[in-house]
Enzyme design. Structure first.
Site, PDB file in Angstrom:
ATOM      1  N   GLY A  38       0.930  -1.330   0.232  1.00 48.03           N
ATOM      2  CA  GLY A  38      -0.029   0.011   0.110  1.00 48.03           C
ATOM      3  C   GLY A  38       0.757   1.242  -0.090  1.00 48.03           C
ATOM      4  O   GLY A  38       0.559   2.361  -0.604  1.00 48.03           O
ATOM      5  N   GLY A  81      -2.895  -5.752   0.619  1.00 42.99           N
ATOM      6  CA  GLY A  81      -3.283  -7.075   1.045  1.00 42.99           C
ATOM      7  C   GLY A  81      -3.651  -6.982   2.233  1.00 42.99           C
ATOM      8  O   GLY A  81      -4.439  -7.846   2.776  1.00 42.99           O
ATOM      9  N   HIS A  82      -2.492  -6.949   3.363  1.00 46.52           N
ATOM     10  CA  HIS A  82      -2.673  -7.295   4.558  1.00 46.52           C
ATOM     11  C   HIS A  82      -3.745  -6.747   5.577  1.00 46.52           C
ATOM     12  O   HIS A  82      -4.087  -7.156   6.540  1.00 46.52           O
ATOM     13  CB  HIS A  82      -1.242  -7.307   5.492  1.00 46.52           C
ATOM     14  CG  HIS A  82      -0.697  -5.986   5.598  1.00 46.52           C
ATOM     15  ND1 HIS A  82      -0.912  -5.405   6.918  1.00 46.52           N
ATOM     16  CD2 HIS A  82      -0.181  -4.898   5.026  1.00 46.52           C
ATOM     17  CE1 HIS A  82      -0.149  -4.467   6.887  1.00 46.52           C
ATOM     18  NE2 HIS A  82       0.105  -4.010   5.750  1.00 46.52           N
ATOM     19  N   CYS A 102       2.706   3.446  13.225  1.00 50.24           N
ATOM     20  CA  CYS A 102       3.901   4.072  12.324  1.00 50.24           C
ATOM     21  C   CYS A 102       5.006   4.786  13.221  1.00 50.24           C
ATOM     22  O   CYS A 102       6.109   4.955  12.806  1.00 50.24           O
ATOM     23  CB  CYS A 102       3.506   4.742  11.214  1.00 50.24           C
ATOM     24  SG  CYS A 102       2.237   4.014  10.376  1.00 50.24           S
TER      25      CYS A 102
HETATM   26  C1  LIG Z   1      -4.195   3.692   5.816  1.00 50.04           C
HETATM   27  C2  LIG Z   1      -2.891   3.181   5.054  1.00 50.04           C
HETATM   28  N1  LIG Z   1      -2.340   3.327   4.237  1.00 50.04           N
HETATM   29  C3  LIG Z   1      -1.330   2.762   3.734  1.00 50.04           C
HETATM   30  C4  LIG Z   1      -0.622   1.843   4.432  1.00 50.04           C
HETATM   31  C5  LIG Z   1       0.564   1.115   3.947  1.00 50.04           C
HETATM   32  O1  LIG Z   1       0.202  -0.177   3.644  1.00 50.04           O
HETATM   33  P1  LIG Z   1       1.247  -1.491   3.540  1.00 50.04           P
HETATM   34  O2  LIG Z   1       1.485  -1.782   4.789  1.00 50.04           O
HETATM   35  O3  LIG Z   1       0.891  -2.297   2.635  1.00 50.04           O
HETATM   36  O4  LIG Z   1       2.535  -0.677   2.743  1.00 50.04           O
HETATM   37  C6  LIG Z   1      -1.388   1.425   5.620  1.00 50.04           C
HETATM   38  C7  LIG Z   1      -0.402   0.248   6.443  1.00 50.04           C
HETATM   39  O5  LIG Z   1      -0.750   0.114   7.778  1.00 50.04           O
HETATM   40  C8  LIG Z   1      -2.624   1.970   6.220  1.00 50.04           C
HETATM   41  O6  LIG Z   1      -3.096   1.877   7.019  1.00 50.04           O
END
Ligand SMILES: Cc1ncc(COP(=O)(O)O)c(C=O)c1O
Length: 409
Positions: free
Chosen positions: A90, A221-222, A347
């Site tokens: 993502g 995906g996750h 994060c």
């Molecule tokens: C709102 C949002 N966008 C983007 C991401 C990033 O996705 P990925 O973990 O697949 O990089 C996350 C991940 O937690 C998310 O919560």
């Protein structure tokens, strides 16, 4: 690294095995449906281990696997197959939505509008573009995380290239009225491109790209109980994007190199499961979410809910601030009891910085630091929630007893 592993092992030995283990940290790294995992394994073994661009049987089978998976995703969000592009996460999809768009529309506008509570994988690439003459405007939110629509409307002008607002906030679960926001933006400038980070919306709320009117939407995906390492960008027909990385032959213009077909197939399997059980899953998660929120607020003093209550909160999201309590210490204490959560922002927790989302809704630094983020999933049970509620009061009392901050007498 080995020191960290050793100290975790030592702690487990000292405390013994907990009575139950409940993983509630799907914000950081999601649980996977067993069927999605099985699909990935069968793909590695049989149906999707080849290169989909190569003309032999295994290549064709692999191509078919991508195609069928894409059909499942496209049907679920009401797009066409050609509007789906795959990425490695993502994060990467969000980066391409922002940076790839700026590269593709060099002569349009130089203003990028985001909300003040976006995921860093939207905020950081937008801020990077400031080095190349772009201006980033952050739209404030109210105490529950809803976008200030007047500020948005005032900010959009003929220089606005992109507006990016998440459909569901990843930390506090606020569900935005994306369709209404798209109308406001397009009324002011029909050429402005609207991107929504829907990583936390897919599978939790109805998400139909056509009904919402978005130009770009990100999925991961996750976040839908599929595998890690695969992201998707819905790119409305006619919208242009430039790649941000370059490489070899691929079926994907924006994902060079060999496609991760097992991850794509696992993602599609997770979507299929959600599609077949959507209402039941949402009802189940809402009920666990509310039991957890009510149980914490009723039984633990000096506790605040972060984000809205009820229908405009994502069904999986529980985010609570415990005053006079240090969140990081609490995650360790809960871990010893078999409960896995994250503190502050998923994060930012390693950085020990207060969450920018909690600060944006008006929480003080110490309220943000004392916050805990949990996500229930369709795989959790009422017994899991009861166990969590049975452990929290003791865990909080212990961490509060160690804190220098105390309630005023
Ligand atoms: C709102 C949002 N966008 C983007 C991401 C990033 O996705 P990925 O973990 O697949 O990089 C996350 C991940 O937690 C998310 O919560």
């Amino acid at each position: 690294m080995t020191d960290i592993i050793r100290s975790v092992k030592d702690l487990i030995e000292i405390h013994g095995k907990p009575k139950r283990e409940v993983y509630l940290d799907s914000e950081n790294s999601g649980l996977i449906f067993p069927e999605a995992l099985e699909e990935m394994i069968s793909c590695y073994r049989e149906t999707g281990y080849g290169h989909p661009s190569i003309t032999h049987k295994i290549g064709w089978m692999s191509y078919e696997k991508i195609f069928k998976s894409t059909q499942i995703l496209a049907d679920f969000i009401n797009s066409s197959v050609d509007e789906i592009a795959y990425f490695h996460s993502g994060t990467e999809a969000n980066n391409v939505a922002v940076t790839g768009l700026a590269r593709a529309y060099k002569n349009r506008g130089k203003k990028i509008i985001v909300s003040s509570i976006e995921h860093f994988s939207v905020i950081f690439p937008a801020e990077k573009l400031e080095n190349y003459g772009y201006r980033v405007v952050k739209i404030p939110v109210d105490e529950y995380g809803f976008i200030n629509v007047d500020s948005l409307s005032n900010a959009v002008d003929k220089d606005t290239l992109l507006v990016s607002i998440a459909a569901v906030n990843h930390e506090i679960g606020t569900i935005q009225d994306i369709r209404g926001l798209v109308e406001i933006v397009k009324d002011k400038n029909p050429q402005t491109i609207f991107h929504t980070d829907a990583a936390d919306a897919l599978g939790k709320i109805n998400f139909d790209v056509d009904r919402l009117g978005v130009d770009l939407a990100t999925f991961s995906g996750h976040k839908v109980y599929g595998p890690k390492g695969v992201g998707v960008l819905y790119i409305k027909e006619g919208i242009k994007l430039e790649p941000v990385i370059y490489g070899q032959l691929s079926t994907q213009r924006l994902w060079p190199g060999v496609e991760n077909i097992p991850a794509i197939a696992g993602f599609a399997k997770a979507i299929e499961i959600i599609r077949n059980n959507f209402d039941t899953f949402v009802f189940h998660m809402r009920s666990l979410r509310d039991d957890l929120i009510d149980g914490l607020l009723e039984n633990i003093p000096y506790t605040l809910l972060n984000g809205p209550k009820g229908d405009r909160r994502a069904p999986d999201n529980v985010n609570v601030s415990f005053l006079y309590c240090e969140g990081e210490a609490l995650t360790i204490e809960l871990s010893m009891r078999g409960i896995y959560v994250s503190s502050g922002s998923a994060c930012t927790s390693r950085l020990l910085e207060p969450s920018h989302v909690l600060l944006a809704i008006g929480r003080k630094h110490e309220e943000a630091h004392g916050s805990v983020l949990m996500k229930v999933t369709p795989m959790h049970t009422i017994e899991d929630v009861k166990y969590v509620l049975s452990q929290f009061p003791q865990a909080i009392s212990r961490i509060r007893s160690l804190s220098p901050l105390k309630p005023e007498e």
